[in-house]
Design a protein around this motif. Structure first.
Motif, PDB file in Angstrom:
ATOM      1  N   ALA A 702       0.750  -1.031   0.126  1.00 39.75           N
ATOM      2  CA  ALA A 702       0.304   0.109  -0.010  1.00 39.75           C
ATOM      3  C   ALA A 702       0.759   1.178   0.041  1.00 39.75           C
ATOM      4  O   ALA A 702       0.395   2.347  -0.763  1.00 39.75           O
ATOM      5  N   THR A 703       2.025   1.343   0.770  1.00 40.15           N
ATOM      6  CA  THR A 703       2.820   2.398   0.732  1.00 40.15           C
ATOM      7  C   THR A 703       3.477   2.550  -0.534  1.00 40.15           C
ATOM      8  O   THR A 703       3.426   3.825  -1.000  1.00 40.15           O
ATOM      9  N   LEU A 704       3.899   1.478  -1.103  1.00 43.64           N
ATOM     10  CA  LEU A 704       4.665   1.499  -2.354  1.00 43.64           C
ATOM     11  C   LEU A 704       3.695   2.140  -3.589  1.00 43.64           C
ATOM     12  O   LEU A 704       3.993   2.919  -4.521  1.00 43.64           O
ATOM     13  N   ARG A 705       2.471   1.625  -3.400  1.00 46.06           N
ATOM     14  CA  ARG A 705       1.347   1.856  -4.296  1.00 46.06           C
ATOM     15  C   ARG A 705       1.250   3.636  -4.216  1.00 46.06           C
ATOM     16  O   ARG A 705       0.979   4.379  -5.365  1.00 46.06           O
ATOM     17  N   GLY A 706       1.096   4.046  -3.011  1.00 47.07           N
ATOM     18  CA  GLY A 706       1.069   5.467  -2.916  1.00 47.07           C
ATOM     19  C   GLY A 706       2.343   6.277  -3.755  1.00 47.07           C
ATOM     20  O   GLY A 706       1.981   7.321  -4.285  1.00 47.07           O
ATOM     21  N   ILE A 707       3.446   5.945  -3.359  1.00 45.41           N
ATOM     22  CA  ILE A 707       4.451   6.307  -4.124  1.00 45.41           C
ATOM     23  C   ILE A 707       4.477   6.207  -5.639  1.00 45.41           C
ATOM     24  O   ILE A 707       4.660   7.275  -6.458  1.00 45.41           O
ATOM     25  N   SER A 708       3.849   5.243  -6.240  1.00 45.48           N
ATOM     26  CA  SER A 708       3.814   4.830  -7.592  1.00 45.48           C
ATOM     27  C   SER A 708       2.777   5.844  -8.322  1.00 45.48           C
ATOM     28  O   SER A 708       2.877   6.458  -9.058  1.00 45.48           O
ATOM     29  N   ASP A 709       1.682   5.848  -7.458  1.00 47.22           N
ATOM     30  CA  ASP A 709       0.396   6.796  -7.940  1.00 47.22           C
ATOM     31  C   ASP A 709       0.926   8.006  -7.999  1.00 47.22           C
ATOM     32  O   ASP A 709       0.656   8.971  -9.042  1.00 47.22           O
ATOM     33  N   ASP A 710       1.744   8.669  -7.034  1.00 52.33           N
ATOM     34  CA  ASP A 710       2.190  10.015  -7.332  1.00 52.33           C
ATOM     35  C   ASP A 710       3.096  10.358  -8.295  1.00 52.33           C
ATOM     36  O   ASP A 710       3.119  11.265  -9.058  1.00 52.33           O
ATOM     37  N   TRP A 711       4.090   9.053  -8.469  1.00 51.10           N
ATOM     38  CA  TRP A 711       5.111   9.311  -9.514  1.00 51.10           C
ATOM     39  C   TRP A 711       4.387   9.494 -11.025  1.00 51.10           C
ATOM     40  O   TRP A 711       4.776  10.107 -11.949  1.00 51.10           O
ATOM     41  N   LEU A 712       3.248   8.537 -11.143  1.00 49.81           N
ATOM     42  CA  LEU A 712       2.755   8.732 -12.284  1.00 49.81           C
ATOM     43  C   LEU A 712       2.123   9.789 -12.584  1.00 49.81           C
ATOM     44  O   LEU A 712       2.164  10.447 -13.720  1.00 49.81           O
TER      45      LEU A 712
END
Length: 888
Positions: A702-712
């Protein structure tokens, strides 16, 4: 894959597909038309010639003349090797003379007869020279230099002879001799002047985007010598075999050069039919055509067949010697051992092409057996056989010979596809042909030659490992369809030429007698044509239609086992589930690909057991062409290039991969000063790295998904696919994940692609938060490589630098010019140069990656299709029905 009928598309799409197929087949249709035109012209030129007179003339040729012609042929082949010798000095990279001589003789002996660039140029040269330090640009430069040298030399020699004797081609060219002389001189000036100007301007002449670099004087002098020797000695070989004619050698040289260029431009293998037509048409009035025809047949035998067979025998001896241990290659002793060791790179380079070369031998054997049933036997041995054997034996042997010949013609394609069944059946057919030869006129010579073909075939058993259909869908290849059609046309030509004096009557079909050769030939020709035609039709109709589908769980498990046991971490992209998986018959290798538009695009080359690669790649190419699509290999590495050349693919460089040798990677020493300082500063700023093994905690995901969504979102991008992974919990839970923390909080992550043997590791997704320190990604790479080195990994891939390393000044290719310009000035689209500079900090070794496509044109359409796949095209749902065992 499934075996089912495809739904019909809209008419416009159907029309486009038909046009694309016609456009792809156009060169083959033109070659077939020119071949047929040559046969038609040849038949009329030989209308008054009796085949018995031709045979008598060939038998009457003195052995001394044949020996001199062969010596001239040998000199011509050595001159051909001189092209490579000069070319290597032209690019400043000379190689050992034994390697150049052995490889050159083998390549030209095979290439001149087969007429395929895969044999005569790229594949052989790349296999030999790449192992001795030359790169792809160097090999391309050598090939281009040799081709241009021969073209220029043949043109100048022909024009020079024509200028001296303009009447030599008066029977072929409808131009007045005095005008033809001036045209020849003008053409010579048009070729020579630019070369002189280039030398005057210190070696280079530029015109817009084209440039001509003149060789140095020693290289130029050597090339002139080799070129003159090549063409002159080839002409001498034919001139010796021709009867005395009222034409001087220099006049004949003009005819020879014109016939050679006509054969090359026709794209017919060996210029068969075209070359002979020009030579016969240019002969002076009153020349006995049957003696010219005999000389041309002997020239074909001396200049093409004999070198091909001798080279194949040498290759078979080398293969047999290696199979028996090859001690002289490992620890050379004595002159023979040292010679074998010195020429090993050349023979080792040609050996993988054996299936194609053996297919040519089998095809030629089939033609010979079929033709022998069509040509009347006039020797004393044939008359003795007719007296010894009953009529049924004589008639049956002719029909059996034609049937066996037709079978060998069909089996030749299976041989080229490395089919074990085709290899076994070919041996059986050749052995049967030996027996038939003795029944059909006590033909000891043919029996010995067929026996020699068996002996040549035996040492190559290890090359035939495909336990599958003989041809798969290979007969859908336009080249093979045209070849079969040309074979049937040749049957008709030989029959009508050999029996043109026999008036046709319906009774010919059932006339059975010892002295009735025409009816026997008519029945044999019909049988051979029907056998080839029906076999081709059967193979066309039974070839399955493969529909690519997404892999199921069982296939993913099988692919994972193969990928993890290998040394290519990028093979793990097969597990994303968005690509079709094609497995080898043995189940120990696979190839992954996806479909977009008219392109079937494989990601890299085959993965798994190397001995299965060739069959797997051929199966993919066959299936794509059967579906009316273009086969494409995306991002193939250096190790796959020989296979791509064997497939007849054209290579276009995509960029370079940065690879770190972890055994020598360290932060100590003056060369790593800046990297060491940056790593220490990042640690002082609170950056730490942690490598987490799967399966991963849902809270971490879940933490990594937040970083990924912000990056995209920050880049206005979406998830990609095909050659990269996408953020998916199932995908991440397959791999270790490296996370970078800043003061305890995760600010960046990357998932690692690894293998079980720890031979190499690579990074897939790399994403970071907006507030991550600027040195985060550099710290991630540096610290990760230090940890991987401690864990025993050997190499680490930093990934591709797209469009880097292209050298348009060396290749002169339009694609390289475009790619290099985009690399330098395409910063508004993608920071190509910046990405290369970032990876250059770690001092990697750069390995080229290529796009392999069937066409030599700039690969814009395949790249556009690949871009759609990478850009995140949604994968298609799997089909309900599957073909049991999706095997190559």
């Amino acid at each position: 894959m499934t075996e089912q009928t495809r739904p019909e598309g809209p008419p416009a799409r159907h029309n486009t597909t038909l046009w694309n197929r016609f456009h792809a087949s156009l060169p083959y249709l033109v070659a077939a038309f020119l071949f047929g035109l040559g046969l038609y012209a040849l038949y009329h030129l030989l209308s008054k010639v009796d085949i018995n007179d031709v045979a008598d003339q060939m038998r009457a040729t003195p052995w001394s003349t044949l020996a001199l012609a062969f010596l001239a042929t040998l000199g011509g082949y050595l001159a051909l090797v001189g092209y490579d010798w000069s070319a290597l000095r032209y690019i400043g990279k000379p190689l050992p003379v034994p390697v150049v001589v052995a490889g050159g003789l083998m390549a030209y002996a095979f290439g001149n007869t087969v007429g395929l660039s895969a044999v005569s140029g790229g594949a052989v040269r790349y296999r030999i020279y790449s192992g001795l330090g030359l790169d792809g640009y160097d090999v391309a430069a050598v090939s281009t230099f040799a081709a241009v040298s021969y073209g220029v030399a043949a043109t100048l020699v022909g024009l020079g002879a024509l200028a001296a004797h303009p009447a030599a081609l008066s029977a072929v060219v409808p131009i007045a001799p005095h005008l033809l002389r001036w045209l020849a001189l003008a053409a010579i000036a048009a070729v020579v002047v630019p070369l002189v100007v280039a030398s005057w301007r210190k070696g280079e002449l530029r015109f817009r985007r084209f440039s001509l670099r003149a060789p140095t004087l020693p290289v130029l002098a050597g090339q002139v010598l080799f070129s003159l020797a090549d063409i002159a000695l080839s002409a001498v070989a034919l001139y010796l075999l021709l009867p005395p004619i009222e034409m001087g050698f220099f006049s004949f040289l003009a005819v020879f050069a014109a016939a050679t260029m006509a054969g090359i431009l026709s794209h017919v293998p060996g210029g068969v039919g075209v070359f002979e037509t020009v030579v016969i048409a240019a002969m002076p009035a009153g020349t006995q055509i049957e003696t010219v025809a005999a000389g041309l047949l002997l020239y074909r035998f001396t200049y093409y067949i004999v070198p091909f067979v001798l080279a194949l025998i040498v290759l078979a001896l080398y293969e047999g010697y290696c199979a028996l241990g090859g001690a002289a290659l490992v620890a050379p002793r004595g002159p023979v051992g040292r010679a074998l060791a010195a020429t090993r790179p050349a023979f080792g380079a040609v050996a993988p092409l054996a299936p194609l070369l053996l297919a040519v031998m089998i095809f030629g054997s089939g033609l010979w057996m079929s033709f022998s049933a069509l040509i009347p036997r006039t020797s004393e041995a044939a008359e003795a056989a007719e007296a010894l054997f009953p009529l049924a034996f004589v008639e049956g042997s002719a029909l059996l010979s034609s049937a066996l010949g037709a079978g060998l013609i069909v089996l030749a394609l299976g041989i080229s596809r490395r089919s074990l069944g085709a290899w076994l059946l070919s041996l059986a057919a050749l052995a049967a042909g030996m027996a038939v030869s003795l029944m059909q006129g006590l033909d000891y010579q043919r029996a010995v030659v067929l026996g020699l073909a068996c002996l040549i075939l035996l040492p190559f058993r290890g090359e035939f490992n495909r336990r599958t259909r003989l041809t798969h869908s290979g007969f859908f290849s336009p080249g093979w369809i045209v070849l079969v059609a040309a074979t049937v046309a040749s049957f008709g030509f030989v029959f009508f030429f050999a029996n043109k004096s026999t008036p046709y009557a319906h009774e010919l079909w059932w006339q059975f007698a010892m002295d009735q050769g025409a009816p026997r030939a008519l029945r044999a020709g019909l049988l051979a044509s029907l056998a080839v035609g029906l076999a081709t039709l059967f193979l066309l109709l039974r070839a399955p239609r493969f529909t690519p589908t997404l892999p199921d769980a069982v296939q993913l498990v099988q692919a994972e086992a193969i990928a993890m046991a290998g040394q290519k971490p990028d093979a793990g992209f097969a597990l994303t589930g968005d690509k079709t998986l094609l497995f080898a018959d043995s189940g120990d290798a696979f190839l992954m690909f996806a479909v977009q538009g008219r392109s079937w695009i494989a990601l890299g080359g085959p993965v798994g057991a190397p001995e299965a690669f060739a069959g797997l790649a051929w199966a993919f190419v066959d299936a794509a062409r059967h579906a009316g699509a273009r086969p494409v290999f995306y991002e193939v590495g250096e190790g796959d290039l020989p296979l791509m050349l064997d497939l007849g693919m054209n290579l276009h460089k995509l960029g370079e991969e940065a690879v770190i040798d972890l055994a020598t990677f360290a932060l100590e020493g003056p060369a790593r000063k800046s990297l060491r300082a940056a790593h220490a500063r990042a640690q002082r700023d609170g950056l730490t790295l942690e490598v987490l093994s799967p399966p991963h905690d849902p809270a971490l995901i879940a933490t990594l998904r937040g970083i990924s969504d912000d990056w995209l979102a920050a880049r206005n991008a979406r998830e990609k696919g095909f050659s990269v992974g996408r953020f998916d919990p199932g995908w991440l839970n397959r791999w270790p994940v490296a996370v970078v923390r800043h003061s305890g909080r995760i600010v960046a992550f990357a998932n690692l692609l690894v293998t079980d043997n720890r031979a190499a590791a690579s990074i897939d997704m790399m994403r970071h938060s907006a507030d991550a320190p600027g040195s985060t990604m550099e710290f991630l790479f540096t610290d990760l490589m230090l940890r991987l080195r401690e864990q025993g990994y050997h190499r680490f891939s930093l990934g591709m630098a797209p469009l880097s390393g292209l050298m348009p000044d060396r290749s002169r290719r339009l694609w390289d010019r475009f790619g290099a310009a985009l690399f330098r000035h395409g910063g508004n689209f993608y920071n190509f140069a910046g990405l290369r500079a970032f990876k250059e900090k770690f001092d990697p070794a750069w390995h080229p990656h290529y796009l392999a496509v069937p066409s030599a044109l700039p690969p814009l359409l395949p790249l556009a299709d690949a871009a759609v796949l990478i850009g995140g095209k949604a994968p298609r749902a799997p089909r309900a029905r599957r073909l049991a065992g999706v095997q190559a």
